[in-house]
Scaffold this active site. Structure first.
Site, PDB file in Angstrom:
ATOM      1  N   LYS A 197       0.908  -1.267  -0.063  1.00  0.00           N
ATOM      2  CA  LYS A 197      -0.035   0.096  -0.118  1.00  0.00           C
ATOM      3  C   LYS A 197       0.932   1.237  -0.069  1.00  0.00           C
ATOM      4  O   LYS A 197       1.755   1.278   0.800  1.00  0.00           O
ATOM      5  CB  LYS A 197      -0.941   0.107   1.163  1.00  0.00           C
ATOM      6  CG  LYS A 197      -1.771   1.171   1.243  1.00  0.00           C
ATOM      7  CD  LYS A 197      -2.868   1.089   2.394  1.00  0.00           C
ATOM      8  CE  LYS A 197      -3.803   2.347   2.759  1.00  0.00           C
ATOM      9  NZ  LYS A 197      -4.645   2.370   3.514  1.00  0.00           N
ATOM     10  N   ARG A 207     -10.471   9.992   1.733  1.00  0.00           N
ATOM     11  CA  ARG A 207     -10.213  10.570   2.938  1.00  0.00           C
ATOM     12  C   ARG A 207     -11.431  11.771   3.136  1.00  0.00           C
ATOM     13  O   ARG A 207     -11.730  11.852   4.241  1.00  0.00           O
ATOM     14  CB  ARG A 207      -8.985  11.232   3.189  1.00  0.00           C
ATOM     15  CG  ARG A 207      -7.967   9.877   3.200  1.00  0.00           C
ATOM     16  CD  ARG A 207      -6.446  10.577   3.480  1.00  0.00           C
ATOM     17  NE  ARG A 207      -5.601   9.639   3.255  1.00  0.00           N
ATOM     18  CZ  ARG A 207      -4.228   9.515   3.192  1.00  0.00           C
ATOM     19  NH1 ARG A 207      -3.757  10.965   3.230  1.00  0.00           N
ATOM     20  NH2 ARG A 207      -3.606   8.732   2.864  1.00  0.00           N
ATOM     21  N   LYS A 219       1.409   9.938   5.890  1.00  0.00           N
ATOM     22  CA  LYS A 219       1.529   8.607   6.153  1.00  0.00           C
ATOM     23  C   LYS A 219       2.806   7.663   5.643  1.00  0.00           C
ATOM     24  O   LYS A 219       2.858   6.762   5.439  1.00  0.00           O
ATOM     25  CB  LYS A 219       0.157   7.861   5.706  1.00  0.00           C
ATOM     26  CG  LYS A 219      -1.133   8.362   6.179  1.00  0.00           C
ATOM     27  CD  LYS A 219      -2.136   7.408   6.033  1.00  0.00           C
ATOM     28  CE  LYS A 219      -3.667   7.877   6.701  1.00  0.00           C
ATOM     29  NZ  LYS A 219      -4.533   6.968   6.477  1.00  0.00           N
ATOM     30  N   GLU A 235       7.558  -7.012   1.555  1.00  0.00           N
ATOM     31  CA  GLU A 235       6.333  -7.120   2.332  1.00  0.00           C
ATOM     32  C   GLU A 235       5.456  -8.169   2.034  1.00  0.00           C
ATOM     33  O   GLU A 235       4.758  -8.929   2.911  1.00  0.00           O
ATOM     34  CB  GLU A 235       5.503  -5.769   1.827  1.00  0.00           C
ATOM     35  CG  GLU A 235       6.074  -4.576   2.441  1.00  0.00           C
ATOM     36  CD  GLU A 235       5.792  -4.099   3.734  1.00  0.00           C
ATOM     37  OE1 GLU A 235       5.032  -5.008   4.384  1.00  0.00           O
ATOM     38  OE2 GLU A 235       6.050  -2.897   4.434  1.00  0.00           O
ATOM     39  N   LYS A 250      -2.062  -1.452  -3.769  1.00  0.00           N
ATOM     40  CA  LYS A 250      -2.939  -0.513  -3.790  1.00  0.00           C
ATOM     41  C   LYS A 250      -2.128   0.835  -3.895  1.00  0.00           C
ATOM     42  O   LYS A 250      -1.082   1.006  -3.174  1.00  0.00           O
ATOM     43  CB  LYS A 250      -3.689  -0.232  -2.581  1.00  0.00           C
ATOM     44  CG  LYS A 250      -4.687   0.731  -2.366  1.00  0.00           C
ATOM     45  CD  LYS A 250      -5.231   0.555  -0.958  1.00  0.00           C
ATOM     46  CE  LYS A 250      -6.058   1.968  -0.803  1.00  0.00           C
ATOM     47  NZ  LYS A 250      -6.770   2.104   0.625  1.00  0.00           N
ATOM     48  N   SER A 276     -10.194   5.670  -5.082  1.00  0.00           N
ATOM     49  CA  SER A 276     -11.048   6.774  -5.086  1.00  0.00           C
ATOM     50  C   SER A 276     -10.602   7.556  -6.074  1.00  0.00           C
ATOM     51  O   SER A 276     -11.427   8.142  -6.901  1.00  0.00           O
ATOM     52  CB  SER A 276     -11.241   7.237  -3.832  1.00  0.00           C
ATOM     53  OG  SER A 276     -10.057   7.829  -3.201  1.00  0.00           O
ATOM     54  N   TYR A 315     -14.593   0.705  -7.158  1.00  0.00           N
ATOM     55  CA  TYR A 315     -16.042   1.643  -7.155  1.00  0.00           C
ATOM     56  C   TYR A 315     -16.668   1.375  -8.450  1.00  0.00           C
ATOM     57  O   TYR A 315     -17.808   1.940  -8.588  1.00  0.00           O
ATOM     58  CB  TYR A 315     -15.780   3.098  -6.942  1.00  0.00           C
ATOM     59  CG  TYR A 315     -14.944   3.372  -5.716  1.00  0.00           C
ATOM     60  CD1 TYR A 315     -15.446   3.000  -4.322  1.00  0.00           C
ATOM     61  CD2 TYR A 315     -13.507   3.614  -5.695  1.00  0.00           C
ATOM     62  CE1 TYR A 315     -14.800   3.332  -3.179  1.00  0.00           C
ATOM     63  CE2 TYR A 315     -12.898   3.504  -4.260  1.00  0.00           C
ATOM     64  CZ  TYR A 315     -13.603   3.433  -3.241  1.00  0.00           C
ATOM     65  OH  TYR A 315     -12.726   3.526  -2.126  1.00  0.00           O
TER      66      TYR A 315
HETATM   67  C1  PBG Z   1      -7.494   3.544   5.309  1.00  0.00           C
HETATM   68  C2  PBG Z   1      -7.609   3.222   4.012  1.00  0.00           C
HETATM   69  C3  PBG Z   1      -7.546   4.213   3.081  1.00  0.00           C
HETATM   70  C4  PBG Z   1      -8.101   3.535   1.985  1.00  0.00           C
HETATM   71  C5  PBG Z   1      -8.445   2.419   2.328  1.00  0.00           C
HETATM   72  N1  PBG Z   1      -8.435   2.317   3.774  1.00  0.00           N
HETATM   73  C6  PBG Z   1      -7.045   5.528   2.971  1.00  0.00           C
HETATM   74  C7  PBG Z   1      -5.753   5.933   3.628  1.00  0.00           C
HETATM   75  O1  PBG Z   1      -4.825   4.996   3.718  1.00  0.00           O
HETATM   76  O2  PBG Z   1      -5.536   6.851   3.783  1.00  0.00           O
HETATM   77  C8  PBG Z   1      -8.296   4.470   0.629  1.00  0.00           C
HETATM   78  C9  PBG Z   1      -9.186   3.942  -0.342  1.00  0.00           C
HETATM   79  C10 PBG Z   1      -9.397   4.761  -1.567  1.00  0.00           C
HETATM   80  O3  PBG Z   1      -8.560   5.723  -1.748  1.00  0.00           O
HETATM   81  O4  PBG Z   1     -10.262   4.272  -2.322  1.00  0.00           O
HETATM   82  N2  PBG Z   1      -6.518   2.707   6.143  1.00  0.00           N
END
Ligand code: PBG
Length: 325
Positions: A197, A207, A219, A235, A250, A276, A315
């Protein structure tokens, strides 16, 4: 003139032949559809940066699932929108008895026992600091976060979740979650680890949807550097050794090389999260008439599958299902 006997165009000369020679196909059973659940009744609140995606109260979530199931879409990942008043530094609401997210999981599984429901495990929606891990003196304390994630996972397993989805990127969390589930009799609860991720700008609309942006900092000390590929292999080795049933990459579209290399190297199913921002980009362009929504969507999804993803979290899943109906 050079006369070659090889003419690849012969395999493209008609639609039937193009179908016969098609290497990758996508089907509605490949998808997991994200849903955002909020407390209350009769709520259907569109997310500004994600057209057609809503924050829904449980009654409307049940309706939405029923609609999706009728379209052949049977897999869902559920994200909670948590009211500020429940947030604290230890994300305690995430495993509290009154947590509406946990109660909703039970209700959904009672109504639709046949569907596959996945959770999100991370502190950020429940944390007053907005971080995925436990924040102390401005630093994320990895090892103090782990028991919190384990408690959250166990509570979700008890509620009836099918797949636990740790999205926090702490070291060692898959192992502790697996041990905790097994010790408590939840050997059958699966884990889909957010393995690679990345610290990505593509999560912006999500968010907004959850109001879960970090209150300070970013993050980057736990999510991966977008410049790195070898690290994704490290990982993946760790997550698989610790008991992950699926590993996830991701975002998806800017990380097709990561999906590819993990699929080449490992035998567990690879999932890709078409996030997203990727959804928002296409909607924005389509709204302006710059891209054809249906065709571009299908091409994006196909590219993720072709790169090596077995599972696509997207989505777009419902629009894809509607298109195939
Ligand atoms: C939170 C989480 C996030 C997403 C899924 N779980 C956001 C982040 O890490 O800030 C993102 C999903 C998306 O953007 O569609 N742990």
């Amino acid at each position: 003139m050079y006369n070659s006997y090889k003419r690849p165009r012969r395999n493209r000369k008609s639609e039937s032949i193009r179908n016969l020679t098609q290497e990758t196909t996508i089907s509605i059973t490949d998808f997991i559809f994200p849903l955002f659940i909020t407390e209350g009744n009769n709520i259907k609140d569109e997310i500004g940066s994600m057209p057609n995606i809503f924050r829904l109260s449980l009654d409307n979530i049940l309706r939405e699932i029923e609609h999706c199931v009728a379209l052949g879409l049977n897999n869902f990942v559920l994200f909670p929108v948590i009211n500020e008043i429940y947030k604290d530094t230890t994300a305690s609401y995430s495993y509290s008895e009154n947590c509406f997210y946990l109660n909703s999981i039970s209700e959904i599984k009672k109504r639709f026992p046949q569907i596959c429901l996945m959770s999100d495990v991370a502190m950020d929606p429940y944390s007053s600091d907005g971080h995925d891990g436990f924040l102390q003196n401005g630093q994320i304390d990895n090892d103090k976060t782990l028991p919190i994630l384990a408690k959250m996972s166990l509570a979700q397993a008890q509620a009836g979740i099918d797949i636990i989805g740790p999205s926090d990127m702490m070291d060692g969390r898959v192992g502790l979650i697996r041990q905790t589930l097994d010790k408590n009799g939840y050997q059958n609860t699966s884990i889909m680890s957010y393995t690679a991720k990345y610290a990505s700008a593509f999560y912006g609309p999500f968010r907004d949807a959850l109001d879960s942006a970090p209150k300070s900092g970013d993050k980057k000390t736990y999510q991966m550097n977008p410049a790195n590929k070898r690290e994704a292999i490290i990982e993946a080795e760790i997550d698989i050794a610790e008991g992950a049933d699926f590993i996830m990459v991701k975002p998806a579209l800017a990380y097709l090389d990561i999906i590819h290399i993990l699929n080449e190297r490992f035998d567990v199913p690879i999932a890709a999260y078409n996030v997203s921002g990727e959804y928002a980009m296409l909607h924005a362009a389509a709204k302006n008439g710059w891209l054809d929504y249906d065709r571009t969507m299908q091409e994006m999804l196909l590219s993720i599958k072709r790169a090596g993803a077995r599972i696509i979290i997207s989505y777009f899943a419902k629009d894809f299902a509607l298109l195939k109906k």
